[in-house]
Design an enzyme around this catalytic site. Structure first.
Site, PDB file in Angstrom:
ATOM      1  N   ASP A   1       0.835  -1.213   0.000  1.00  0.00           N
ATOM      2  CA  ASP A   1       0.000   0.000   0.000  1.00  0.00           C
ATOM      3  C   ASP A   1       0.865   1.256   0.000  1.00  0.00           C
ATOM      4  O   ASP A   1       2.088   1.194   0.157  1.00  0.00           O
ATOM      5  CB  ASP A   1      -0.913  -0.008   1.249  1.00  0.00           C
ATOM      6  CG  ASP A   1      -0.169  -0.389   2.538  1.00  0.00           C
ATOM      7  OD1 ASP A   1      -0.835  -0.702   3.524  1.00  0.00           O
ATOM      8  OD2 ASP A   1       1.069  -0.389   2.533  1.00  0.00           O
TER       9      ASP A   1
ATOM     10  N   ASN B   1      -7.765  -2.367  14.070  1.00  0.00           N
ATOM     11  CA  ASN B   1      -9.179  -2.631  13.698  1.00  0.00           C
ATOM     12  C   ASN B   1      -9.303  -3.810  12.733  1.00  0.00           C
ATOM     13  O   ASN B   1     -10.337  -4.005  12.113  1.00  0.00           O
ATOM     14  CB  ASN B   1      -9.804  -1.367  13.072  1.00  0.00           C
ATOM     15  CG  ASN B   1      -9.145  -1.020  11.741  1.00  0.00           C
ATOM     16  OD1 ASN B   1      -8.169  -1.645  11.340  1.00  0.00           O
ATOM     17  ND2 ASN B   1      -9.685  -0.014  11.057  1.00  0.00           N
TER      18      ASN B   1
ATOM     19  N   HIS C   1      -7.531  -4.331   9.952  1.00  0.00           N
ATOM     20  CA  HIS C   1      -7.217  -4.096   8.525  1.00  0.00           C
ATOM     21  C   HIS C   1      -5.913  -4.779   8.151  1.00  0.00           C
ATOM     22  O   HIS C   1      -5.025  -4.942   8.976  1.00  0.00           O
ATOM     23  CB  HIS C   1      -7.225  -2.605   8.176  1.00  0.00           C
ATOM     24  CG  HIS C   1      -6.041  -1.799   8.634  1.00  0.00           C
ATOM     25  ND1 HIS C   1      -6.139  -0.820   9.592  1.00  0.00           N
ATOM     26  CD2 HIS C   1      -4.742  -1.810   8.261  1.00  0.00           C
ATOM     27  CE1 HIS C   1      -4.951  -0.248   9.762  1.00  0.00           C
ATOM     28  NE2 HIS C   1      -4.095  -0.860   8.976  1.00  0.00           N
TER      29      HIS C   1
ATOM     30  N   GLU D   1      -9.637  -1.768   4.874  1.00  0.00           N
ATOM     31  CA  GLU D   1     -10.279  -1.428   6.144  1.00  0.00           C
ATOM     32  C   GLU D   1     -11.541  -2.249   6.361  1.00  0.00           C
ATOM     33  O   GLU D   1     -12.050  -2.877   5.406  1.00  0.00           O
ATOM     34  CB  GLU D   1     -10.647   0.062   6.115  1.00  0.00           C
ATOM     35  CG  GLU D   1      -9.439   0.972   6.092  1.00  0.00           C
ATOM     36  CD  GLU D   1      -8.874   1.249   7.481  1.00  0.00           C
ATOM     37  OE1 GLU D   1      -8.295   2.307   7.653  1.00  0.00           O
ATOM     38  OE2 GLU D   1      -9.008   0.416   8.402  1.00  0.00           O
TER      39      GLU D   1
HETATM   40  C1  GLP Z   1      -0.741   0.365   8.610  1.00  0.00           C
HETATM   41  C2  GLP Z   1      -0.410  -0.411   7.340  1.00  0.00           C
HETATM   42  C3  GLP Z   1      -0.604  -1.882   7.512  1.00  0.00           C
HETATM   43  C4  GLP Z   1       0.006  -2.272   8.846  1.00  0.00           C
HETATM   44  C5  GLP Z   1      -0.847  -1.704   9.943  1.00  0.00           C
HETATM   45  C6  GLP Z   1      -0.268  -2.013  11.337  1.00  0.00           C
HETATM   46  O1  GLP Z   1      -1.881   1.084   8.418  1.00  0.00           O
HETATM   47  N1  GLP Z   1      -1.183   0.015   6.170  1.00  0.00           N
HETATM   48  O2  GLP Z   1       0.044  -2.556   6.442  1.00  0.00           O
HETATM   49  O3  GLP Z   1       0.038  -3.684   8.996  1.00  0.00           O
HETATM   50  O4  GLP Z   1      -1.049  -0.306   9.790  1.00  0.00           O
HETATM   51  O5  GLP Z   1       0.868  -1.221  11.562  1.00  0.00           O
HETATM   52  P1  GLP Z   1       1.821  -1.460  12.831  1.00  0.00           P
HETATM   53  O6  GLP Z   1       2.650  -2.656  12.496  1.00  0.00           O
HETATM   54  O7  GLP Z   1       2.616  -0.195  12.947  1.00  0.00           O
HETATM   55  O8  GLP Z   1       0.912  -1.714  14.027  1.00  0.00           O
END
Ligand code: GLP
Length: 230
Positions: free
Chosen positions: A67, A135, A137, A142
Protein backbone atom coordinates in the site's frame (compact mmCIF):
# COMPACT_ATOMS: atom_id res chain seq x y z
CA UNK A 1 -3.03 -21.89 9.61
CA UNK A 2 0.29 -22.34 11.41
CA UNK A 3 0.53 -20.40 14.67
CA UNK A 4 4.01 -19.60 16.00
CA UNK A 5 3.87 -18.14 19.50
CA UNK A 6 6.99 -16.14 20.38
CA UNK A 7 8.08 -14.73 23.72
CA UNK A 8 8.90 -11.23 22.48
CA UNK A 9 9.33 -8.90 19.50
CA UNK A 10 12.97 -9.80 19.02
CA UNK A 11 12.09 -13.47 18.67
CA UNK A 12 9.18 -12.58 16.35
CA UNK A 13 11.61 -10.73 14.05
CA UNK A 14 14.21 -13.50 14.20
CA UNK A 15 11.71 -16.28 13.42
CA UNK A 16 10.23 -14.32 10.49
CA UNK A 17 13.69 -13.54 9.12
CA UNK A 18 14.75 -17.19 9.35
CA UNK A 19 11.69 -18.29 7.34
CA UNK A 20 12.17 -15.62 4.67
CA UNK A 21 15.93 -16.16 4.29
CA UNK A 22 15.34 -19.90 3.83
CA UNK A 23 12.69 -19.19 1.16
CA UNK A 24 15.11 -16.86 -0.69
CA UNK A 25 17.91 -19.43 -0.50
CA UNK A 26 15.52 -22.04 -1.97
CA UNK A 27 14.20 -19.66 -4.66
CA UNK A 28 16.70 -16.80 -5.35
CA UNK A 29 14.23 -14.94 -7.60
CA UNK A 30 11.52 -15.05 -4.93
CA UNK A 31 8.71 -12.47 -5.26
CA UNK A 32 8.17 -10.92 -1.86
CA UNK A 33 5.26 -8.69 -0.82
CA UNK A 34 6.47 -6.26 1.84
CA UNK A 35 4.43 -4.48 4.52
CA UNK A 36 5.14 -1.27 6.40
CA UNK A 37 4.29 0.02 9.87
CA UNK A 38 6.15 -0.68 13.11
CA UNK A 39 5.74 -4.47 13.26
CA UNK A 40 7.94 -5.55 10.29
CA UNK A 41 10.81 -3.16 11.19
CA UNK A 42 12.54 -5.80 13.33
CA UNK A 43 12.28 -8.31 10.49
CA UNK A 44 13.84 -5.82 8.07
CA UNK A 45 16.70 -5.14 10.49
CA UNK A 46 17.31 -8.90 10.74
CA UNK A 47 17.29 -9.22 6.91
CA UNK A 48 19.86 -6.41 6.62
CA UNK A 49 22.02 -8.15 9.23
CA UNK A 50 21.83 -11.48 7.35
CA UNK A 51 22.70 -9.70 4.10
CA UNK A 52 25.71 -7.96 5.72
CA UNK A 53 26.85 -11.37 7.04
CA UNK A 54 26.71 -12.68 3.45
CA UNK A 55 23.98 -15.17 4.39
CA UNK A 56 21.37 -13.97 1.86
CA UNK A 57 21.50 -12.50 -1.65
CA UNK A 58 18.66 -10.20 -2.79
CA UNK A 59 20.08 -9.56 -6.28
CA UNK A 60 17.37 -11.62 -8.02
CA UNK A 61 14.55 -11.00 -5.53
CA UNK A 62 11.55 -9.04 -6.83
CA UNK A 63 9.29 -7.06 -4.53
CA UNK A 64 5.85 -5.49 -4.25
CA UNK A 65 4.55 -3.32 -1.47
CA UNK A 66 1.07 -3.63 -0.04
CA UNK A 67 0.00 0.00 0.00
CA UNK A 68 0.88 3.68 -0.17
CA UNK A 69 -0.80 6.86 0.95
CA UNK A 70 -2.40 8.89 -1.81
CA UNK A 71 -1.50 11.47 -2.87
CA UNK A 72 1.96 11.63 -1.36
CA UNK A 73 5.42 12.55 -2.62
CA UNK A 74 8.08 9.79 -2.65
CA UNK A 75 10.44 12.03 -0.66
CA UNK A 76 7.81 12.64 2.02
CA UNK A 77 9.17 10.98 5.17
CA UNK A 78 5.66 9.63 5.81
CA UNK A 79 5.46 7.81 2.50
CA UNK A 80 5.85 4.04 2.44
CA UNK A 81 8.24 4.55 -0.50
CA UNK A 82 10.53 6.50 1.84
CA UNK A 83 10.03 3.94 4.64
CA UNK A 84 11.01 0.98 2.45
CA UNK A 85 14.19 2.54 1.00
CA UNK A 86 15.25 3.88 4.39
CA UNK A 87 14.62 0.64 6.33
CA UNK A 88 15.44 -2.02 3.77
CA UNK A 89 16.03 -1.37 0.06
CA UNK A 90 18.99 1.02 0.49
CA UNK A 91 20.69 -1.51 2.80
CA UNK A 92 20.53 -4.71 0.71
CA UNK A 93 21.46 -5.63 -2.87
CA UNK A 94 17.95 -5.76 -4.31
CA UNK A 95 17.88 -4.27 -7.83
CA UNK A 96 15.94 -1.01 -8.28
CA UNK A 97 14.28 -2.48 -11.39
CA UNK A 98 12.90 -5.37 -9.29
CA UNK A 99 11.23 -3.11 -6.74
CA UNK A 100 7.54 -2.38 -7.36
CA UNK A 101 5.61 0.13 -5.28
CA UNK A 102 2.25 1.77 -5.70
CA UNK A 103 2.96 5.32 -6.87
CA UNK A 104 1.61 7.98 -4.51
CA UNK A 105 2.36 10.59 -7.20
CA UNK A 106 0.46 8.87 -10.02
CA UNK A 107 -1.77 11.39 -11.84
CA UNK A 108 -4.51 8.77 -12.33
CA UNK A 109 -5.00 6.43 -9.33
CA UNK A 110 -7.34 4.10 -11.24
CA UNK A 111 -4.75 3.55 -13.98
CA UNK A 112 -2.01 3.11 -11.35
CA UNK A 113 -4.03 0.35 -9.67
CA UNK A 114 -4.59 -1.42 -13.01
CA UNK A 115 -0.85 -1.14 -13.76
CA UNK A 116 -0.03 -2.70 -10.39
CA UNK A 117 -2.53 -5.56 -10.70
CA UNK A 118 -1.10 -6.38 -14.15
CA UNK A 119 2.45 -6.41 -12.75
CA UNK A 120 1.41 -8.77 -9.95
CA UNK A 121 -0.33 -11.07 -12.44
CA UNK A 122 2.96 -11.26 -14.37
CA UNK A 123 5.03 -11.76 -11.19
CA UNK A 124 2.81 -13.71 -8.75
CA UNK A 125 3.75 -13.05 -5.13
CA UNK A 126 5.41 -16.03 -3.43
CA UNK A 127 5.56 -14.72 0.13
CA UNK A 128 3.40 -11.85 1.40
CA UNK A 129 4.51 -10.27 4.68
CA UNK A 130 1.57 -8.72 6.57
CA UNK A 131 1.03 -6.78 9.75
CA UNK A 132 -2.48 -6.19 11.02
CA UNK A 133 -4.20 -2.99 12.06
CA UNK A 134 -5.81 -2.61 15.47
CA UNK A 135 -9.18 -2.63 13.70
CA UNK A 136 -8.26 -5.78 11.76
CA UNK A 137 -7.22 -4.10 8.52
CA UNK A 138 -4.58 -5.69 6.31
CA UNK A 139 -2.70 -3.37 4.00
CA UNK A 140 -5.26 -0.58 3.88
CA UNK A 141 -8.18 -2.94 3.39
CA UNK A 142 -10.28 -1.43 6.14
CA UNK A 143 -13.33 -2.95 7.85
CA UNK A 144 -16.04 -3.38 5.23
CA UNK A 145 -13.57 -4.34 2.49
CA UNK A 146 -14.92 -7.11 0.26
CA UNK A 147 -13.30 -10.52 -0.30
CA UNK A 148 -13.18 -9.80 -4.05
CA UNK A 149 -11.53 -6.39 -3.63
CA UNK A 150 -8.53 -5.63 -5.82
CA UNK A 151 -5.90 -2.90 -5.83
CA UNK A 152 -7.77 0.40 -5.49
CA UNK A 153 -7.95 3.85 -3.94
CA UNK A 154 -9.55 3.74 -0.47
CA UNK A 155 -10.71 6.12 2.23
CA UNK A 156 -8.96 5.41 5.55
CA UNK A 157 -11.07 4.73 8.64
CA UNK A 158 -11.11 7.30 11.44
CA UNK A 159 -9.19 4.96 13.75
CA UNK A 160 -6.47 4.42 11.12
CA UNK A 161 -6.27 8.14 10.37
CA UNK A 162 -5.89 8.79 14.11
CA UNK A 163 -3.11 6.17 14.49
CA UNK A 164 -1.25 6.89 11.24
CA UNK A 165 -1.88 10.66 11.33
CA UNK A 166 -1.17 11.03 7.64
CA UNK A 167 -3.44 11.03 4.61
CA UNK A 168 -7.13 10.37 4.41
CA UNK A 169 -6.79 8.16 1.33
CA UNK A 170 -4.45 5.42 0.19
CA UNK A 171 -3.78 2.98 -2.62
CA UNK A 172 -3.90 -0.61 -1.41
CA UNK A 173 -3.71 -4.13 -2.73
CA UNK A 174 -7.16 -5.69 -2.34
CA UNK A 175 -8.08 -8.74 -0.27
CA UNK A 176 -8.30 -10.82 -3.45
CA UNK A 177 -4.83 -9.61 -4.47
CA UNK A 178 -3.32 -10.44 -1.07
CA UNK A 179 -4.77 -13.94 -0.69
CA UNK A 180 -3.41 -14.92 -4.12
CA UNK A 181 0.08 -14.98 -2.56
CA UNK A 182 1.46 -18.54 -2.39
CA UNK A 183 2.34 -18.05 1.29
CA UNK A 184 1.43 -15.39 3.86
CA UNK A 185 3.45 -14.53 6.95
CA UNK A 186 1.39 -12.38 9.33
CA UNK A 187 3.22 -10.63 12.18
CA UNK A 188 1.42 -9.40 15.28
CA UNK A 189 2.91 -7.98 18.43
CA UNK A 190 1.33 -6.38 21.47
CA UNK A 191 -2.02 -6.50 23.25
CA UNK A 192 -3.61 -3.91 20.93
CA UNK A 193 -3.60 -6.59 18.19
CA UNK A 194 -5.31 -9.19 20.44
CA UNK A 195 -8.84 -8.45 19.20
CA UNK A 196 -7.82 -8.68 15.54
CA UNK A 197 -5.88 -11.93 16.05
CA UNK A 198 -8.81 -13.39 18.02
CA UNK A 199 -11.06 -12.75 15.00
CA UNK A 200 -8.52 -14.40 12.72
CA UNK A 201 -7.87 -17.46 14.87
CA UNK A 202 -11.23 -18.07 16.58
CA UNK A 203 -13.76 -15.91 14.73
CA UNK A 204 -15.71 -16.50 11.54
CA UNK A 205 -14.90 -14.82 8.22
CA UNK A 206 -16.38 -11.33 8.59
CA UNK A 207 -15.79 -8.22 6.45
CA UNK A 208 -15.87 -6.15 9.64
CA UNK A 209 -12.52 -7.84 10.43
CA UNK A 210 -10.69 -8.05 7.07
CA UNK A 211 -7.83 -10.09 8.62
CA UNK A 212 -10.39 -12.92 9.00
CA UNK A 213 -10.39 -13.35 5.20
CA UNK A 214 -6.98 -15.01 5.64
CA UNK A 215 -8.49 -17.91 7.62
CA UNK A 216 -8.91 -20.17 4.62
CA UNK A 217 -5.48 -19.48 3.12
CA UNK A 218 -3.61 -22.77 2.53
CA UNK A 219 -0.22 -21.45 3.64
CA UNK A 220 -0.76 -18.87 6.37
CA UNK A 221 1.87 -18.56 9.10
CA UNK A 222 0.95 -16.31 12.05
CA UNK A 223 3.89 -15.23 14.20
CA UNK A 224 2.62 -13.48 17.31
CA UNK A 225 3.73 -12.75 20.83
CA UNK A 226 1.71 -13.90 23.84
CA UNK A 227 0.03 -10.53 24.36
CA UNK A 228 -1.31 -10.54 20.80
CA UNK A 229 -2.29 -14.22 20.99
CA UNK A 230 -4.08 -13.71 24.31
C1 GLP B 1 -0.74 0.36 8.61
C2 GLP B 1 -0.41 -0.41 7.34
C3 GLP B 1 -0.60 -1.88 7.51
C4 GLP B 1 0.01 -2.27 8.85
C5 GLP B 1 -0.85 -1.70 9.94
C6 GLP B 1 -0.27 -2.01 11.34
O1 GLP B 1 -1.88 1.08 8.42
N1 GLP B 1 -1.18 0.01 6.17
O2 GLP B 1 0.04 -2.56 6.44
O3 GLP B 1 0.04 -3.68 9.00
O4 GLP B 1 -1.05 -0.31 9.79
O5 GLP B 1 0.87 -1.22 11.56
P1 GLP B 1 1.82 -1.46 12.83
O6 GLP B 1 2.65 -2.66 12.50
O7 GLP B 1 2.62 -0.19 12.95
O8 GLP B 1 0.91 -1.71 14.03
Amino acid sequence: MKLIKVKNYQELSRVASKILVKEIQQKPNLVIGFATGKTPLGLYMELVKKYEEGKVDFSRVRSFNLDEYYPIKKNNKKSFYYYMFKNLFDKINIKRGNINLLDGEAPNPKKECLRYEKLIRKNPIDIQILGVGVNGHIGFDEPGSLKESKTRLVELSNSTKKINRTNKKALTMGIKTIVKARKIILLADGKEKKEAIKHLVNGKIDKKWPVSFLKKHKHLVVIADKSALG
